[in-house]
Design a protein around this motif. Structure first.
Motif, PDB file in Angstrom:
ATOM      1  N   LEU A  36      -5.735  13.993  -5.269  1.00 58.22           N
ATOM      2  CA  LEU A  36      -4.735  13.071  -5.523  1.00 58.22           C
ATOM      3  C   LEU A  36      -4.099  12.415  -6.686  1.00 58.22           C
ATOM      4  CD1 LEU A  36      -1.741  12.490  -4.933  1.00 58.22           C
ATOM      5  CD2 LEU A  36      -2.598  10.423  -3.175  1.00 58.22           C
ATOM      6  N   PRO A  37      -3.750  13.266  -7.907  1.00 55.23           N
ATOM      7  CA  PRO A  37      -3.694  12.806  -9.139  1.00 55.23           C
ATOM      8  C   PRO A  37      -2.288  11.932  -9.013  1.00 55.23           C
ATOM      9  CG  PRO A  37      -2.901  15.017  -8.910  1.00 55.23           C
ATOM     10  CD  PRO A  37      -3.391  14.606  -7.747  1.00 55.23           C
ATOM     11  N   ILE A  38      -2.463  10.391  -9.315  1.00 54.10           N
ATOM     12  CA  ILE A  38      -0.639   9.879  -9.916  1.00 54.10           C
ATOM     13  C   ILE A  38      -0.929   9.111 -10.847  1.00 54.10           C
ATOM     14  CG2 ILE A  38      -1.829   7.789  -8.523  1.00 54.10           C
ATOM     15  CD1 ILE A  38       0.668   7.940  -6.780  1.00 54.10           C
ATOM     16  N   THR A  39       0.497   8.304 -10.856  1.00 50.56           N
ATOM     17  CA  THR A  39       0.568   7.483 -11.725  1.00 50.56           C
ATOM     18  C   THR A  39       0.885   6.234 -11.430  1.00 50.56           C
ATOM     19  OG1 THR A  39       1.522   9.839 -13.266  1.00 50.56           O
ATOM     20  CG2 THR A  39       1.796   7.166 -14.311  1.00 50.56           C
ATOM     21  N   LEU A  40       0.010   5.533 -11.946  1.00 42.55           N
ATOM     22  CA  LEU A  40      -0.440   4.113 -11.785  1.00 42.55           C
ATOM     23  C   LEU A  40       0.936   3.676 -12.674  1.00 42.55           C
ATOM     24  CD1 LEU A  40      -3.488   2.755 -10.626  1.00 42.55           C
ATOM     25  CD2 LEU A  40      -1.363   3.625  -8.879  1.00 42.55           C
ATOM     26  N   GLU A  41       1.866   2.340 -12.784  1.00 42.07           N
ATOM     27  CA  GLU A  41       2.665   1.547 -13.611  1.00 42.07           C
ATOM     28  C   GLU A  41       2.188   0.118 -13.451  1.00 42.07           C
ATOM     29  OE1 GLU A  41       7.032   0.254 -14.749  1.00 42.07           O
ATOM     30  OE2 GLU A  41       6.381   2.484 -13.955  1.00 42.07           O
ATOM     31  N   ARG A  42       1.803  -0.478 -14.103  1.00 38.06           N
ATOM     32  CA  ARG A  42       1.340  -2.062 -14.156  1.00 38.06           C
ATOM     33  C   ARG A  42       2.810  -2.909 -13.588  1.00 38.06           C
ATOM     34  NH1 ARG A  42      -3.187  -4.786 -14.139  1.00 38.06           N
ATOM     35  NH2 ARG A  42      -4.304  -3.129 -15.483  1.00 38.06           N
ATOM     36  N   LEU A  43       2.662  -3.928 -12.767  1.00 40.98           N
ATOM     37  CA  LEU A  43       3.971  -4.197 -12.561  1.00 40.98           C
ATOM     38  C   LEU A  43       4.205  -5.803 -13.554  1.00 40.98           C
ATOM     39  CD1 LEU A  43       5.306  -3.803  -9.054  1.00 40.98           C
ATOM     40  CD2 LEU A  43       6.044  -2.653 -11.507  1.00 40.98           C
ATOM     41  N   ASN A  44       4.903  -6.931 -14.269  1.00 43.75           N
ATOM     42  CA  ASN A  44       4.819  -7.945 -15.137  1.00 43.75           C
ATOM     43  C   ASN A  44       4.825  -9.316 -13.947  1.00 43.75           C
ATOM     44  OD1 ASN A  44       4.931  -6.947 -17.311  1.00 43.75           O
ATOM     45  ND2 ASN A  44       7.338  -6.901 -17.293  1.00 43.75           N
ATOM     46  N   GLN A  82       8.812   8.775  -2.332  1.00 41.38           N
ATOM     47  CA  GLN A  82       9.723   8.334  -1.273  1.00 41.38           C
ATOM     48  C   GLN A  82      10.446   6.866  -2.353  1.00 41.38           C
ATOM     49  OE1 GLN A  82      12.052   9.738   0.793  1.00 41.38           O
ATOM     50  NE2 GLN A  82      10.992  11.176   1.085  1.00 41.38           N
ATOM     51  N   PRO A  83      11.115   6.808  -3.618  1.00 46.83           N
ATOM     52  CA  PRO A  83      11.018   5.490  -3.738  1.00 46.83           C
ATOM     53  C   PRO A  83      11.546   4.174  -3.338  1.00 46.83           C
ATOM     54  CG  PRO A  83      11.939   6.938  -5.293  1.00 46.83           C
ATOM     55  CD  PRO A  83      11.310   7.639  -4.065  1.00 46.83           C
ATOM     56  N   ALA A  84      12.543   4.842  -2.009  1.00 51.53           N
ATOM     57  CA  ALA A  84      13.433   3.878  -1.792  1.00 51.53           C
ATOM     58  C   ALA A  84      12.340   3.264  -1.001  1.00 51.53           C
ATOM     59  CB  ALA A  84      14.463   4.478  -0.995  1.00 51.53           C
ATOM     60  N   PHE A 119       3.470   3.294  -7.933  1.00 54.27           N
ATOM     61  CA  PHE A 119       3.295   4.414  -8.365  1.00 54.27           C
ATOM     62  C   PHE A 119       4.232   5.276  -8.096  1.00 54.27           C
ATOM     63  CE2 PHE A 119       2.126   1.695  -4.655  1.00 54.27           C
ATOM     64  CZ  PHE A 119       2.734   2.214  -3.290  1.00 54.27           C
ATOM     65  N   THR A 120       3.739   6.756  -8.454  1.00 56.62           N
ATOM     66  CA  THR A 120       4.621   7.571  -9.071  1.00 56.62           C
ATOM     67  C   THR A 120       3.973   9.418  -8.951  1.00 56.62           C
ATOM     68  OG1 THR A 120       5.087   8.160 -11.754  1.00 56.62           O
ATOM     69  CG2 THR A 120       6.470   6.584  -9.948  1.00 56.62           C
ATOM     70  N   VAL A 121       4.469  10.242  -8.537  1.00 50.46           N
ATOM     71  CA  VAL A 121       3.990  11.563  -8.857  1.00 50.46           C
ATOM     72  C   VAL A 121       4.884  12.883  -9.043  1.00 50.46           C
ATOM     73  CG1 VAL A 121       1.509  11.750  -6.773  1.00 50.46           C
ATOM     74  CG2 VAL A 121       4.682  12.357  -6.443  1.00 50.46           C
ATOM     75  N   PRO A 142      -3.450   1.177 -15.989  1.00 50.73           N
ATOM     76  CA  PRO A 142      -2.247   1.609 -15.773  1.00 50.73           C
ATOM     77  C   PRO A 142      -2.073   3.482 -16.564  1.00 50.73           C
ATOM     78  CG  PRO A 142      -1.567   0.454 -17.326  1.00 50.73           C
ATOM     79  CD  PRO A 142      -2.977   0.315 -16.581  1.00 50.73           C
ATOM     80  N   GLY A 143      -1.505   3.883 -15.779  1.00 50.91           N
ATOM     81  CA  GLY A 143      -2.129   5.618 -16.257  1.00 50.91           C
ATOM     82  C   GLY A 143      -1.794   6.408 -15.057  1.00 50.91           C
ATOM     83  N   GLN A 144      -2.611   8.099 -15.068  1.00 54.07           N
ATOM     84  CA  GLN A 144      -2.428   8.948 -14.293  1.00 54.07           C
ATOM     85  C   GLN A 144      -4.808   8.377 -14.014  1.00 54.07           C
ATOM     86  OE1 GLN A 144      -3.779  13.088 -14.687  1.00 54.07           O
ATOM     87  NE2 GLN A 144      -1.219  12.781 -13.937  1.00 54.07           N
TER      88      GLN A 144
END
Length: 466
Positions: free
Chosen positions: A458-466, A296-298, A436-438, A161-163
């Protein structure tokens, strides 16, 4: 690439052949009744080269607005007639009467992808395509699919996780998948060098200095081609002696109904071209799709819910048909950012389009990128709106050559089903592992040096899901 079910493993060319040619496209036309193509004037020597590289999207749109469906430009040391719109796509890609030759690609990529399938024409192209079809038939895809999923899982296990620069990660992953599936071996210590070689060979296509000058893109492309040739030639004897289920082996063994085999040169040429085309186009599609889903998180959650419903384990081949929302999102991504934004051809005999003369020997080009953004055909084409491809709207059905990310006719992409399979398999595992988010307001800049890739990787931030 839009349907990977067993029933769909037929060349879509047959369906296209029943479509009538556009009214205003004619062969052997009398030049007396025709006008010359409007010439878009630009800088001496370099012409419109920099305008295209800087922002092909804006440049092509301006060409169309200024000149209409046909415009002639000077760029990259040559002259080209751009033909715009779905009727132009149909005229050129359907290619009734063999008015156009694909060999004109050689001007851009010939030294780097010598005799790749896309550069061959007519009887020779049909012969090579028949042989290569066995490597992309249903049974072959089944074998590739199982190997692919294990490689994807192994790759994602190493992600943290992280950018990160997502394009670079995806390019490494798709090349590793290609090595496993197409070459039949895990990437070696030269994996990074091979990845760089593929990038150099592709980006050499639009070099302004088109000879082997040290420090230039053309020079880098020549070096990259030599490295790739050495790599595959070294592996060829062992592959012929001990074939496996991979594409490399299938190309070594494949025969036509007349018993013809590929030569060593043919096998090496096709391996270099197919591996480039497969991993580059999938990387571009995934990068653009994940960028859109980050904004577009939705839609990201909607696709994640679909993946959860299908299940976390290994996919079956039949599962690919269950990715309904995902398929819409992939099609919309390919509309917004066609991996191959222009398709050049050579004119084999005098002809005309929309009242404009196209002389024998000229270069013409169609642009899926331009057609895919025409407000005359698409509702709010600048918006990411996958539901435009759903049955209720079906905007892509307004013309048979309106949505053409894989070309059409005899040269329609032979690997389109493989590509959709790969994108779905990667996306499935990625969505179940990461969110993932920007940053708000971030707009990914496109680099049009050759195939469109994220200029900032494409710099992007990853968040690990449980």
């Amino acid at each position: 690439m839009t349907d990977t079910s067993p029933a769909s493993m037929v060349d879509a060319t047959a369906a296209e052949d029943v479509v009538a040619a556009p009214r205003d496209a004619v062969a052997g036309a009398s030049t007396a009744a025709l006008r010359e193509a409007p010439h878009h004037r630009s800088w001496p020597l370099i012409g419109s080269s920099l305008a295209y590289i800087r922002d092909a999207h804006t440049f092509l749109r301006r060409l169309y607005e200024c000149h209409g469906t046909v415009a002639k430009i000077d760029a990259f040391g040559t002259q080209c007639h751009f033909l715009f719109g779905p009727d132009a796509n149909q005229f050129v890609l359907q290619n009734r009467g063999n008015l156009f030759e694909n060999a004109r690609w050689s001007y851009f990529i010939g030294p780097f992808f010598n005799r790749g399938l896309m550069l061959l024409d007519f009887d020779e192209h049909r012969l090579h395509r028949r042989i290569m079809n066995t490597a992309f038939a249903h049974d072959a895809l089944l074998g590739y699919f199982d190997r692919m999923q294990a490689t994807i899982a192994s790759e994602l296990d190493a992600w943290r996780p992280g950018q990160c620069l997502l394009f670079k990660r995806l390019k490494s992953m798709t090349l590793n998948i290609g090595s496993e599936v197409f070459v039949g071996q895990k990437p070696g210590s030269d994996a990074d060098a091979i990845n760089d070689a593929f990038l150099d060979t592709v980006q050499a296509a639009t070099s302004l200095i088109r000879f082997d000058l040290p420090g230039g893109r053309w020079h880098a492309g020549i070096k990259g081609r030599r490295l790739l040739e050495r790599h595959f030639r070294a592996a060829l004897p062992a592959k012929r002696a001990n074939p496996g289920p991979d594409l490399f082996s299938r190309l070594c063994e494949a025969r036509t109904e007349d018993g013809d085999l590929f030569s060593d040169d043919d096998v090496v040429n096709h391996m270099i071209f197919v591996l480039m085309a497969a991993h580059d186009t999938s990387t571009i599609t995934l990068s653009n799709l994940l960028y859109q889903l980050a904004r577009q998180p939705a839609w990201q959650e909607r696709l994640r819910d679909e993946c959860r419903a299908i299940g976390p384990g290994a996919l079956t081949f039949a599962d690919l048909d269950r990715f309904e929302d995902t398929s819409l999102a992939i099609k919309e991504t390919l509309r917004i950012a066609a991996p191959v934004p222009m398709l050049p051809r050579g004119v084999t005999t005098d002809c005309a389009f929309d009242g404009v003369r196209l002389p024998k020997g000229a270069m013409v080009a169609t642009s899926a990128w331009m057609t895919h953004h025409m407000p005359e055909w698409w509702t709010a084409p600048h918006l990411f709106d996958p539901e435009r491809f759903g049955p209720a709207r079906a905007e892509d059905k307004r013309h048979p050559f309106l949505w053409t990310p894989f070309g059409g006719g005899a040269h329609k992409c032979i690997g389109l089903h493989f590509g959709m399979m790969e994108v779905k398999a990667i996306l499935h595992q990625l969505l179940l592992r990461f969110r993932f988010t920007v940053p708000d307001g971030y707009v990914m800049p496109q680099d049009f040096t050759s195939l469109p890739i994220p200029k900032d990787r494409l710099p992007i931030t990853l968040e690990r899901l449980n």
